[in-house]
Scaffold this motif. Structure first.
Motif, short mmCIF file in Angstrom:
data_model
loop_
_atom_site.label_atom_id
_atom_site.label_comp_id
_atom_site.label_asym_id
_atom_site.label_seq_id
_atom_site.Cartn_x
_atom_site.Cartn_y
_atom_site.Cartn_z
N ALA A 134 -78.28 -51.84 -79.80
CA ALA A 134 -79.05 -52.51 -78.74
C ALA A 134 -79.25 -53.98 -79.07
CB ALA A 134 -80.39 -51.83 -78.60
N VAL A 135 -79.09 -54.82 -78.07
CA VAL A 135 -79.38 -56.24 -78.23
C VAL A 135 -80.73 -56.58 -77.59
CG1 VAL A 135 -78.64 -58.56 -77.51
CG2 VAL A 135 -76.99 -56.96 -78.48
N ASP A 136 -81.13 -55.81 -76.59
CA ASP A 136 -82.42 -56.00 -75.95
C ASP A 136 -83.52 -55.93 -77.02
OD1 ASP A 136 -83.81 -56.50 -73.67
OD2 ASP A 136 -83.18 -54.68 -72.64
N SER A 137 -84.54 -56.79 -76.93
CA SER A 137 -85.55 -56.82 -77.99
C SER A 137 -86.28 -55.49 -78.12
CB SER A 137 -86.56 -57.95 -77.70
OG SER A 137 -87.19 -57.74 -76.46
N GLU A 138 -86.54 -54.82 -76.98
CA GLU A 138 -87.29 -53.55 -77.02
C GLU A 138 -86.48 -52.45 -77.71
OE1 GLU A 138 -86.79 -55.46 -74.47
OE2 GLU A 138 -88.73 -56.00 -73.63
#
Ligand code: MG
Length: 382
Positions: A145-149
């Motif tokens: 995942a690259v999304d911060s969450e």
């Protein structure tokens, strides 16, 4: 050394990824770059990083770009170029940060070529999470995942199985209209495009900024989390956290919670994905707790922001419904930005399009793409 292909190199995530590569020249080499229309920035990135292959969405600009470069760099165009880059023999990992559905086919091509993928384009897991995760298992590659969450959750889980999880907690900034006293529901019809484009804590692209204002961004992230971490929707919760310091949390079955925190900076989750499973020294992100002072949490207001519940419904029903939610939202955001509909009508358009859809369970990729096209058409009429 990781050889990285970056699809979407000139966008918000793309330029942050280039910064991370420049921070860590001994660990990250950019071997392929693909951009949309910004040929000038792609050229500058290419001259600096000397990738083997580059690609531009607009095929008309390919010849001029090849002319500005030596024979060392091959230049491709269009969807074919994206597939060429996604399957580049020298690549270890393909980071996909293209807006819209164009990232889906390259993601699957990369997996089938044995590459790990790092996902920034939400559409990939929202539309085809089941197919993508099944293919990744089959080919033995990682979906990072690259999304911060989602990066936060991956860091908190640290390899623990889904069975050890009571609940995944996605944090949401709440967007610019979080405060019900300043922005009561009755005022939503008067929200201007300019106001909606001002995000309190993150600097991002236009589509995602509007999605943060409606909370559809969090809705899409709920569906992504469901697939990435293999937990049902009921175990994906959202908590509003305006400071955006806690990037997400995992509540384990024993009641213990682990959270990942830092000053908001997308370079951090990007670096974690590209150096995984290692942690590389980098001074870019500094977090000063006394300066931050207070961290607060609140329950999302689903009356003013129904996107959360629409996304929960789409994720629970599954099949083609998440693709329909995603496509209808994309059309509605575009209509809002072009001042054709007002702010509450974004959510209303998605609700009506979802209600008109006949869901196909266990869809093929073709059926998902057909549902996407159907929703894009329907959303302009409901
Ligand atoms: Mg996010």
């Amino acid at each position: 050394m990781k050889n990285v292909v970056l699809l979407g190199s000139t966008g918000s995530i793309g330029t942050s990824t280039v910064k991370v590569a420049e921070d860590l020249p001994d660990r990250i080499r950019l071997v392929g770059l693909a951009a949309g229309n910004n040929a000038d920035l792609l050229l500058a990135q290419t001259l600096k990083h000397q990738p083997e292959v580059i690609s531009l969405a607009d095929p008309a600009k390919v010849a001029a770009l090849q002319g500005s470069l030596g024979a060392q760099t091959e230049v491709y165009g269009g969807a074919e170029g994206l597939l060429k880059l996604a399957t580049l023999p020298s690549a270890d990992i393909v980071l996909i940060a293209i807006v819209g559905t164009a990232g889906l086919q390259p993601a699957l091509a990369a997996i089938r070529a044995g590459k790990d993928i790092a996902v920034a384009s939400k559409e990939i897991l929202v539309m085809a999470g089941e197919i993508v995760m099944n293919e990744a298992r089959k080919y033995g590659v990682r979906v990072l995942a690259v999304d911060s969450e989602h990066s936060a959750i991956a860091q908190c889980l640290d390899g623990k199985p889904a069975a050890s999880v009571r609940k995944l907690w996605l944090t949401a900034s709440g967007g610019p209209f979080r405060d019900a006293r300043l922005w009561p529901k009755e005022s939503f019809a008067d929200i201007s495009v300019e106001r909606a484009l001002k995000h309190p804590s993150w600097v991002m692209g236009r589509k995602i900024t509007i999605d943060s204002a409606t909370l559809f961004n969090k809705g899409l992230e709920m569906i992504e989390a469901r697939w990435l971490f293999d937990v049902e929707m009921a175990r994906v919760g959202v908590v509003v956290h305006p400071q955006s310091i806690v990037h997400s949390m995992v509540e384990f079955v024993d009641g213990s919670l682990i959270a990942q925190l830092s000053t908001p900076d997308m370079c951090l989750p990007i670096q974690y994905a590209l150096t995984y499973p290692d942690r590389a020294p980098n001074d870019r992100v500094q977090t000063d707790f006394p300066k931050i002072g207070t961290l607060t949490f609140e329950t999302p207001d689903t009356d003013r922001f129904p996107a959360i519940e629409l996304a929960r419904q789409a994720g629970e029903v599954g099949g083609t419904l998440p693709a329909v939610l995603n496509a209808a939202n994309e059309v509605a955001v575009e209509a809002f930005v072009n001042r054709k509909i007002n702010f509450p009508q974004i959510t209303e358009t998605v609700r009506r399009t979802m209600a008109a859809h006949r869901v196909i369970a266990q869809p093929t990729l073709e059926e998902i793409l057909a549902a996407d096209a159907w929703a894009r058409h329907t959303a302009t009429m409901v």
